[in-house]
Scaffold this motif. Structure first.
Motif, PDB file in Angstrom:
ATOM      1  N   PRO A 171     -35.817  -5.240   2.425  1.00 59.49           N
ATOM      2  CA  PRO A 171     -35.659  -6.127   3.572  1.00 59.49           C
ATOM      3  C   PRO A 171     -35.615  -5.396   4.904  1.00 59.49           C
ATOM      4  O   PRO A 171     -35.688  -6.025   5.956  1.00 59.49           O
ATOM      5  CB  PRO A 171     -34.328  -6.821   3.278  1.00 59.49           C
ATOM      6  CG  PRO A 171     -33.557  -5.824   2.479  1.00 59.49           C
ATOM      7  CD  PRO A 171     -34.575  -5.106   1.641  1.00 59.49           C
ATOM      8  N   LEU A 360     -39.559 -14.566  -0.075  1.00 63.23           N
ATOM      9  CA  LEU A 360     -38.311 -13.871  -0.361  1.00 63.23           C
ATOM     10  C   LEU A 360     -37.168 -14.855  -0.177  1.00 63.23           C
ATOM     11  O   LEU A 360     -37.180 -15.670   0.754  1.00 63.23           O
ATOM     12  CB  LEU A 360     -38.155 -12.682   0.592  1.00 63.23           C
ATOM     13  CG  LEU A 360     -37.086 -11.634   0.265  1.00 63.23           C
ATOM     14  CD1 LEU A 360     -37.402 -10.911  -1.039  1.00 63.23           C
ATOM     15  CD2 LEU A 360     -36.971 -10.626   1.401  1.00 63.23           C
ATOM     16  N   ARG A 364     -32.401 -12.470   0.340  1.00 67.17           N
ATOM     17  CA  ARG A 364     -33.304 -11.318   0.268  1.00 67.17           C
ATOM     18  C   ARG A 364     -33.092 -10.497  -1.002  1.00 67.17           C
ATOM     19  O   ARG A 364     -33.366  -9.305  -1.034  1.00 67.17           O
ATOM     20  CB  ARG A 364     -33.153 -10.429   1.508  1.00 67.17           C
ATOM     21  CG  ARG A 364     -33.179 -11.186   2.822  1.00 67.17           C
ATOM     22  CD  ARG A 364     -33.100 -10.268   4.017  1.00 67.17           C
ATOM     23  NE  ARG A 364     -34.374  -9.640   4.259  1.00 67.17           N
ATOM     24  CZ  ARG A 364     -35.375 -10.188   4.953  1.00 67.17           C
ATOM     25  NH1 ARG A 364     -35.247 -11.401   5.443  1.00 67.17           N
ATOM     26  NH2 ARG A 364     -36.504  -9.537   5.132  1.00 67.17           N
TER      27      ARG A 364
END
Length: 467
Positions: A171, A360, A364
């Motif tokens: 992320p 996503l 995350r």
């Protein structure tokens, strides 16, 4: 007759739902017709085995249908009504042949046996049996939290929109370029990181991390206004600070010609480029990038192999999106609208094909597969339930899910052909009075065995590879 009536209670939940209702309703009507035939025969003469045959067939018909919807809940892929119509036609032809050509006394028996033994009891539940077995194979491939109807929706899909965040290895973003026009890079970084000091966006996290490494002191902004998909506007030390895309600067009537010229070379490398303006004047450019998943390109090719066209969704500049799509072997959609989500873009670009969307999760921590649908006025959360979920390191679970869905559809076609053949042979045998009505439960069990065999052997190799 009482058996048929009580079996109707077991079918009540099937009659109250749209899926499975057509065949259950037709079965009820057929059973009622058989009971009516027995009633007419009883009123017209003394009772006999031939008189009781239609009522006995009605009882078997209703009881087996009740067992069928419990053991294999209908999935809605096939109603079974056309096959039921053929069964009724076969039964009427058999009764007519016995009445006019052979022995009239045997006409009720031929009618009952032909209808009962050729009745498509399980045809709308074929995929339920497949789902039980294929669900295990999908779990072995890395998919989890598989929603009802997922295999059907995935099999029918032809396009999949892949969010950029889903093909990144993590992320976090990293600031790779701090290009100040008139000030020191540290001053530009201090302004940008301070403007985003209160944000949890990945861009803000990357700016603050670099500021910590460079030992740059930060201040909290007096006002912070995020603009999803475009950037942010903050008030810092009495001056307005804008960090975002060209579209945001154009909206605020800030000239970004110089910054755009510099940004093009960074965007060609697949980087996300943000312009920084202070007091209505652009003072620098920031370049950020994330690390692409090593298996992202392989997953794209695997999806193509399974019949899905993969498309890239990214809010970046067209040059950046083109570079990323080239690296990953994905197709490019139309330019996204400001603040548009991947699901909204998928529905806008493919309104007639119900594409899939790979994104996503909000935390995350997982990849989510959804179907793009239009949000309804009374259901603004329509389409928010994922079809399937996988861990972030299991992007290959989705090509495997598509392969399993296509194999499941092929299984359903072959199983339907085999079962239809069995019902036709049994119906003809019943019409000729070669098979008694008591053969119906045996035929029902044979059909269940056929479905189990088809489902088990169709995924045997998949289960073996993953064990």
């Amino acid at each position: 007759m009482f058996s048929a009536i009580f079996s109707l209670l077991g079918l009540s939940f099937s009659l109250n739902t749209s899926v499975g209702r057509p065949l259950s309703l037709v079965t009820t009507l057929a059973g009622t017709g058989l009971l009516a035939v027995s009633t007419v025969l009883l009123l017209s003469g003394p009772a006999s085995p031939e008189t009781n045959a239609p009522a006995l067939a009605a009882a078997f018909l209703m009881v087996l249908r009740a067992f069928g919807v419990v053991l294999l809940p209908p999935r809605g892929d096939h109603s079974g009504v056309p096959q039921a119509g053929w069964s009724v036609l076969l039964a009427l032809l058999a009764a007519g042949a016995w009445w006019w050509i052979f022995d009239r006394a045997q006409a009720p028996v031929a009618l009952a046996a032909a209808l009962l033994l050729s009745w498509p009891q399980l045809i709308d539940g074929i995929n339920a049996f497949a789902d039980k077995v294929f669900h295990k194979a999908a779990l072995a491939a890395g998919a989890r939290d598989i929603a009802p109807g997922t295999f059907t929706k995935v099999a029918q899909a032809r396009d999949i929109l892949i969010d950029k965040a889903a093909v990144m290895s993590g992320p976090n973003l990293m600031v790779t370029n701090v290009m100040a026009f008139n000030n020191e890079p540290k001053t530009l970084l201090a302004v940008a990181a301070s403007a985003e000091a209160g944000s949890s966006h990945p861009v803000a996290l990357a700016l603050r991390e670099l500021a910590s490494q460079w030992q740059v002191a930060l201040k909290m902004p007096d006002r912070f206004e995020p603009t999803p998909g475009l950037g942010v506007v903050a008030l810092l030390g009495g001056q307005t600070v804008v960090i975002g895309t060209t579209d945001l600067l154009k909206r605020l009537k800030i000239d970004s010609f110089t910054a755009d010229a510099i940004a093009r070379s960074l965007e060609a490398d697949g980087k996300t480029v943000l312009r920084v303006a202070v007091g209505g004047r652009v003072v620098g450019v920031l370049g950020l990038e994330g690390t692409l998943r090593q298996d992202a390109g392989v997953a794209g090719m695997a999806l193509r192999k399974e019949g899905l066209v993969p498309w890239l969704f990214s809010g970046d500049n067209p040059n950046t999106r083109s570079a990323l799509a080239g690296m990953l072997g994905l197709e490019l959609t139309e330019d996204p609208k400001p603040g548009e989500t991947a699901q909204e873009a998928a529905f806008r670009c493919f309104p007639d094909t119900a594409p899939l969307v790979l994104t996503l999760s909000q935390d995350r921590m997982a990849l989510e597969l959804r179907q793009a649908v239009a949000p309804e006025a009374d259901r603004p959360d329509a389409g928010n339930t994922p079809l399937a979920v996988s861990n972030t390191d299991d992007i290959g679970a989705f090509p495997a899910l598509k392969a399993l869905a296509m194999r499941r559809n092929l299984l359903a076609v072959h199983a339907r052909q085999v079962l239809s053949g069995l019902w036709l042979c049994a119906g003809l045998s019943g019409a000729s009075t070669l098979l008694p009505l008591s053969a119906a439960p045996v035929l029902f069990g044979i059909c269940l065995l056929v479905l189990w065999t088809f489902a088990r052997f169709s995924v045997a190799d998949t289960l073996h590879r993953n064990e």
